[in-house]
Design a protein around this motif. Structure first.
Motif, PDB file in Angstrom:
ATOM      1  N   ARG A  12       0.775  -1.149   0.061  1.00  0.00           N
ATOM      2  CA  ARG A  12       0.055  -0.054  -0.125  1.00  0.00           C
ATOM      3  C   ARG A  12       0.740   1.417  -0.104  1.00  0.00           C
ATOM      4  NH1 ARG A  12      -3.152  -0.846   3.936  1.00  0.00           N
ATOM      5  NH2 ARG A  12      -2.043   0.000   5.646  1.00  0.00           N
ATOM      6  N   ARG A  13       2.032   1.292   0.874  1.00  0.00           N
ATOM      7  CA  ARG A  13       2.895   2.429   0.672  1.00  0.00           C
ATOM      8  C   ARG A  13       3.469   2.645  -0.538  1.00  0.00           C
ATOM      9  NH1 ARG A  13       5.888   4.940   4.695  1.00  0.00           N
ATOM     10  NH2 ARG A  13       5.102   3.851   6.495  1.00  0.00           N
ATOM     11  N   GLN A  14       3.829   1.531  -1.416  1.00  0.00           N
ATOM     12  CA  GLN A  14       4.459   1.667  -2.584  1.00  0.00           C
ATOM     13  C   GLN A  14       3.286   2.098  -3.636  1.00  0.00           C
ATOM     14  OE1 GLN A  14       5.653  -2.289  -3.838  1.00  0.00           O
ATOM     15  NE2 GLN A  14       7.574  -2.226  -2.215  1.00  0.00           N
ATOM     16  N   ARG A  15       2.128   1.817  -3.468  1.00  0.00           N
ATOM     17  CA  ARG A  15       1.150   2.381  -4.263  1.00  0.00           C
ATOM     18  C   ARG A  15       0.709   3.833  -3.996  1.00  0.00           C
ATOM     19  NH1 ARG A  15      -1.972  -2.002  -2.531  1.00  0.00           N
ATOM     20  NH2 ARG A  15      -3.414  -0.598  -1.712  1.00  0.00           N
ATOM     21  N   VAL A  16       0.736   4.235  -2.726  1.00  0.00           N
ATOM     22  CA  VAL A  16       0.454   5.578  -2.272  1.00  0.00           C
ATOM     23  C   VAL A  16       1.786   6.416  -2.953  1.00  0.00           C
ATOM     24  CG1 VAL A  16       0.549   7.209  -0.548  1.00  0.00           C
ATOM     25  CG2 VAL A  16      -0.780   5.091  -0.453  1.00  0.00           C
ATOM     26  N   HIS A  17       3.058   6.175  -2.592  1.00  0.00           N
ATOM     27  CA  HIS A  17       4.114   6.960  -3.208  1.00  0.00           C
ATOM     28  C   HIS A  17       4.114   7.084  -4.540  1.00  0.00           C
ATOM     29  CE1 HIS A  17       7.135   6.082   0.588  1.00  0.00           C
ATOM     30  NE2 HIS A  17       5.833   6.805   0.928  1.00  0.00           N
ATOM     31  N   ARG A  18       3.707   5.852  -5.349  1.00  0.00           N
ATOM     32  CA  ARG A  18       3.699   5.911  -6.846  1.00  0.00           C
ATOM     33  C   ARG A  18       2.620   6.906  -7.148  1.00  0.00           C
ATOM     34  NH1 ARG A  18       3.422   1.171  -7.782  1.00  0.00           N
ATOM     35  NH2 ARG A  18       1.281   0.978  -7.892  1.00  0.00           N
ATOM     36  N   ALA A  19       1.453   7.003  -6.669  1.00  0.00           N
ATOM     37  CA  ALA A  19       0.483   7.977  -6.989  1.00  0.00           C
ATOM     38  C   ALA A  19       0.942   9.312  -6.811  1.00  0.00           C
ATOM     39  CB  ALA A  19      -0.686   7.548  -5.900  1.00  0.00           C
ATOM     40  N   VAL A  20       1.733   9.660  -5.378  1.00  0.00           N
ATOM     41  CA  VAL A  20       2.004  10.919  -5.084  1.00  0.00           C
ATOM     42  C   VAL A  20       3.194  11.441  -6.393  1.00  0.00           C
ATOM     43  CG1 VAL A  20       3.576  12.226  -3.641  1.00  0.00           C
ATOM     44  CG2 VAL A  20       1.912  10.718  -2.656  1.00  0.00           C
ATOM     45  N   ARG A  21       3.931  10.713  -6.829  1.00  0.00           N
ATOM     46  CA  ARG A  21       4.967  10.924  -7.799  1.00  0.00           C
ATOM     47  C   ARG A  21       4.231  11.359  -9.109  1.00  0.00           C
ATOM     48  NH1 ARG A  21       7.705   6.342  -5.563  1.00  0.00           N
ATOM     49  NH2 ARG A  21       7.299   5.306  -6.902  1.00  0.00           N
ATOM     50  N   GLU A  22       3.325  10.560  -9.491  1.00  0.00           N
ATOM     51  CA  GLU A  22       2.579  10.768 -10.598  1.00  0.00           C
ATOM     52  C   GLU A  22       1.958  12.226 -10.747  1.00  0.00           C
ATOM     53  OE1 GLU A  22      -0.008   7.355 -11.089  1.00  0.00           O
ATOM     54  OE2 GLU A  22       1.740   6.110 -11.878  1.00  0.00           O
ATOM     55  N   LEU A  23       1.152  12.151  -9.395  1.00  0.00           N
ATOM     56  CA  LEU A  23       0.258  13.667  -9.053  1.00  0.00           C
ATOM     57  C   LEU A  23       1.116  14.872  -9.217  1.00  0.00           C
ATOM     58  CD1 LEU A  23      -2.376  11.822  -6.908  1.00  0.00           C
ATOM     59  CD2 LEU A  23      -2.924  12.872  -9.094  1.00  0.00           C
ATOM     60  N   LEU A  24       2.444  14.499  -8.494  1.00  0.00           N
ATOM     61  CA  LEU A  24       3.058  15.933  -8.593  1.00  0.00           C
ATOM     62  C   LEU A  24       3.600  16.318 -10.012  1.00  0.00           C
ATOM     63  CD1 LEU A  24       5.452  15.159  -5.387  1.00  0.00           C
ATOM     64  CD2 LEU A  24       4.002  16.958  -5.660  1.00  0.00           C
TER      65      LEU A  24
END
Length: 215
Positions: A12-24
């Motif tokens: 879940r942490r990996q998914r969240v981090h990936r989402a943050v990087r994409e959204l930034l």
């Protein structure tokens, strides 16, 4: 032997981090916890439970990247040159990612609108990376591997030497060191120049690495 399965919390942490990087890269400082939760496929309550706040979430993403970049420094190898080359290569590889270039362009354009967020991100990212490199340099100086000088300034000097103009080339869409071989040549050249500048009398400086004619 089969690799150990990744715990669900880590996935879940990996998914969240990936989402943050994409959204930034898409939204810059306007990124919201609602958008992250939707992109990562979790609830906003889960984000607040795991990270505490939007700032805590951003710090977690930045810390993960810094740990990867500084991993060679943390290993404490016996060869200072190879340690710094590994550090340089990891840093350059990260800066060579198109999403990183896009994110930096967007965040730079928005920094005047979100000065507190921009300053916090700089402190958590750039300042922290410089400090971790300075800590390694200070240790090398104490152990007689580098000439005694000001570690913090030496770290800033080395970081600027490693990056050179390549990040600017990417920002302005001109040819850059896209190949690993070109980045390796540059990393060796920059590190060897740094080590010659800070060589001790007891340790001879390495010969400079050759630089390819094209990028």
């Amino acid at each position: 032997m089969q690799p150990s399965p990744i715990p669900s919390a880590d996935r879940r942490r990996q998914r969240v981090h990936r989402a943050v990087r994409e959204l930034l890269a898409e939204q810059g400082f306007r990124i919201s916890m609602d958008a992250v939760a939707a992109r990562a496929g979790c609830s906003k309550q889960t984000l607040y439970s795991q990270f505490g706040s939007k700032q805590g979430l951003m710090q977690s993403v930045v810390r993960e990247r810094l740990d990867l970049t500084a991993s060679s420094l943390d290993l404490g190898g016996e060869d200072p040159r190879q340690t710094l080359i590994n550090f340089a290569l990891e840093h350059l590889e990260h800066l060579c990612e198109p999403s990183v270039v896009a994110t930096c362009q967007l965040l730079s354009a928005e920094a005047h609108e979100f000065p507190e967020d921009a300053q916090t991100l700089y402190r958590d990212g750039c300042d922290t990376l410089q400090q971790r490199l300075a800590n390694w340099i200070e240790s090398a100086m104490r152990n007689g591997r580098l000439r005694h000088d000001q570690p913090h300034l030496a770290a800033e000097l080395l970081l600027s030497m490693i990056v050179g103009l390549d990040f600017e080339r990417q920002r302005f869409a001109v040819p850059h060191r896209a190949r690993l071989s070109a980045r390796r040549h540059w990393a060796e050249y920059a590190v060897d120049a740094f080590l010659r500048a800070f060589a001790t009398a007891e340790i001879p400086a390495a010969d400079p690495a050759p630089i390819p004619q094209n990028n």
